[in-house]
Scaffold this motif. Structure first.
Motif, PDB file in Angstrom:
ATOM      1  N   PHE A   1      63.177  54.877  39.179  1.00  0.00           N
ATOM      2  CA  PHE A   1      64.529  54.619  38.682  1.00  0.00           C
ATOM      3  C   PHE A   1      64.587  53.168  38.213  1.00  0.00           C
ATOM      4  O   PHE A   1      64.228  52.257  38.969  1.00  0.00           O
ATOM      5  CB  PHE A   1      65.564  54.825  39.787  1.00  0.00           C
ATOM      6  CG  PHE A   1      65.862  56.258  40.117  1.00  0.00           C
ATOM      7  CD1 PHE A   1      67.139  56.770  39.954  1.00  0.00           C
ATOM      8  CD2 PHE A   1      64.874  57.097  40.612  1.00  0.00           C
ATOM      9  CE1 PHE A   1      67.430  58.092  40.271  1.00  0.00           C
ATOM     10  CE2 PHE A   1      65.153  58.412  40.932  1.00  0.00           C
ATOM     11  CZ  PHE A   1      66.429  58.918  40.761  1.00  0.00           C
ATOM     12  N   ASN A   2      65.071  52.955  36.994  1.00  0.00           N
ATOM     13  CA  ASN A   2      65.210  51.605  36.448  1.00  0.00           C
ATOM     14  C   ASN A   2      66.681  51.347  36.117  1.00  0.00           C
ATOM     15  O   ASN A   2      67.134  51.604  34.996  1.00  0.00           O
ATOM     16  CB  ASN A   2      64.350  51.442  35.188  1.00  0.00           C
ATOM     17  CG  ASN A   2      62.880  51.717  35.441  1.00  0.00           C
ATOM     18  OD1 ASN A   2      62.154  50.894  35.977  1.00  0.00           O
ATOM     19  ND2 ASN A   2      62.431  52.905  35.052  1.00  0.00           N
ATOM     20  N   PHE A   3      67.442  50.872  37.106  1.00  0.00           N
ATOM     21  CA  PHE A   3      68.843  50.541  36.863  1.00  0.00           C
ATOM     22  C   PHE A   3      68.922  49.239  36.068  1.00  0.00           C
ATOM     23  O   PHE A   3      68.226  48.266  36.359  1.00  0.00           O
ATOM     24  CB  PHE A   3      69.597  50.387  38.182  1.00  0.00           C
ATOM     25  CG  PHE A   3      69.857  51.681  38.893  1.00  0.00           C
ATOM     26  CD1 PHE A   3      70.912  52.491  38.514  1.00  0.00           C
ATOM     27  CD2 PHE A   3      69.042  52.085  39.940  1.00  0.00           C
ATOM     28  CE1 PHE A   3      71.162  53.687  39.164  1.00  0.00           C
ATOM     29  CE2 PHE A   3      69.282  53.276  40.602  1.00  0.00           C
ATOM     30  CZ  PHE A   3      70.343  54.084  40.213  1.00  0.00           C
ATOM     31  N   GLY A   4      69.785  49.240  35.053  1.00  0.00           N
ATOM     32  CA  GLY A   4      69.913  48.081  34.181  1.00  0.00           C
ATOM     33  C   GLY A   4      69.047  48.159  32.945  1.00  0.00           C
ATOM     34  O   GLY A   4      69.130  47.285  32.080  1.00  0.00           O
ATOM     35  N   VAL A   5      68.222  49.201  32.843  1.00  0.00           N
ATOM     36  CA  VAL A   5      67.339  49.392  31.688  1.00  0.00           C
ATOM     37  C   VAL A   5      67.849  50.591  30.893  1.00  0.00           C
ATOM     38  O   VAL A   5      67.946  51.700  31.439  1.00  0.00           O
ATOM     39  CB  VAL A   5      65.885  49.632  32.128  1.00  0.00           C
ATOM     40  CG1 VAL A   5      64.988  49.870  30.915  1.00  0.00           C
ATOM     41  CG2 VAL A   5      65.379  48.459  32.954  1.00  0.00           C
ATOM     42  N   PRO A   6      68.178  50.419  29.619  1.00  0.00           N
ATOM     43  CA  PRO A   6      68.659  51.558  28.822  1.00  0.00           C
ATOM     44  C   PRO A   6      67.534  52.549  28.550  1.00  0.00           C
ATOM     45  O   PRO A   6      66.384  52.149  28.331  1.00  0.00           O
ATOM     46  CB  PRO A   6      69.160  50.901  27.530  1.00  0.00           C
ATOM     47  CG  PRO A   6      68.418  49.606  27.449  1.00  0.00           C
ATOM     48  CD  PRO A   6      68.188  49.156  28.857  1.00  0.00           C
TER      49      PRO A   6
END
Length: 295
Positions: free
Chosen positions: A249-254
């Motif tokens: 999961f990459n929160f902050g990455v579109p």
């Protein structure tokens, strides 16, 4: 007065006898340390130190408990074991999915949840319709006002860094019952900055139990990315690994555009029963035709 030799001899014998009888009687009342050494047949070191200190000779005691084998000790990590709170979360999530599908499985626990997820997949007339239904399920898990306030107040702070880091920790803390063991890690943003707003899932239970790439993409990856962006104001890019079933999961990455997302171009899973049958029936099928028909 002078004594005769015979009387002197008798007197000496009587005195010696009295002394010899009195000596052991006198020593009986004395402590052991004041007694004389034993006969020459005893040990040369007299008295023993334990006697001089007034202690009994000590004995070495052997423990009767079995020794613990280090190799047999349970290792850390491994499969995640849900707690009572996790079971409540599973039941709550399943109830919301049942409301959306309009059907429930007779199987209890996680097995029943997967049957409901399969029914959600079949109910949708298209992948887009299935994705929208899954987004509605995620919305129903939160109070509407909470989503509005989070998007309006927290998401704009520090260009979304605070909101992304908070969501990463909340996901790792509250979603292990669904995905399995996971932990917070760092991700690299498009501008080169690094935030501790990632979550690494060691082996996604949802993907492994569903045995379907389409269920992963249409009921988890795409709707989750859409939900966090549209309803919480935070970008999210999910990278499932269909070989070892891990997920990042990459929160902050579109997320990338759909036509550039490599996860949507993967072939069916080896554990997929439908894909195995298709391979058996048509060994001359090209690679593009082996892509998951549900994506």
């Amino acid at each position: 007065m002078l004594c005769s030799p015979s009387s002197l001899s008798h007197h000496q014998r009587t005195s010696r006898l009295s002394v010899s009888m009195a000596t052991p009687l006198a020593t009986r009342g004395l402590p052991l340390a004041s007694r004389g050494p034993p006969s020459s047949s005893s040990s040369s070191s007299w008295p023993p130190s334990s006697i001089l200190l007034g202690r009994r000779p000590s004995r070495r005691l052997r423990s009767s408990s079995p020794q613990v084998d280090a190799a047999a000790a349970p290792e850390k990590g491994g499969e995640y074991r849900p707690s009572f709170a996790d079971n409540l979360l599973l039941a709550f999530f399943r109830s919301k999915m049942v409301e959306e599908v309009g059907w429930d499985s007779e199987k209890p626990g996680y097995a029943g949840l997967m049957e409901v997820a399969n029914r959600l997949m079949v109910k949708g007339k298209s992948a887009s319709e299935t994705e929208q239904a899954a987004v509605r399920v995620l919305q129903s898990l939160f109070p509407p006002l909470l989503l509005v306030l989070y998007k309006a107040l927290l998401a704009p702070i520090a260009n979304g860094q605070l909101a992304s880091m908070m969501l990463a920790r909340a996901t790792a803390l509250s979603c292990q019952w669904l995905m399995g063991t996971c932990s917070v890690n760092s991700v690299t943003l498009p501008d080169g900055k690094s935030w501790s707003s990632g979550v690494f899932v060691e082996k996604c239970k949802y993907l492994e139990e569903s045995k379907c790439l389409g269920i992963c993409i249409n009921t988890c990856k795409l709707p989750t990315q859409t939900f966090f962006k549209d309803h919480m104001g935070v970008d999210l890019y999910m990278e499932p690994n269909f070989e070892d079933y891990s997920c990042q999961f990459n929160f902050g990455v579109p997320p990338p555009p759909l036509d550039a997302d490599k996860a949507l171009k993967e072939p069916c899973l080896d554990i997929c029963t439908n894909a195995r049958r298709r391979r058996e029936l048509g060994r001359n099928i090209v690679t593009d035709e082996l892509s998951c028909p549900q994506v």
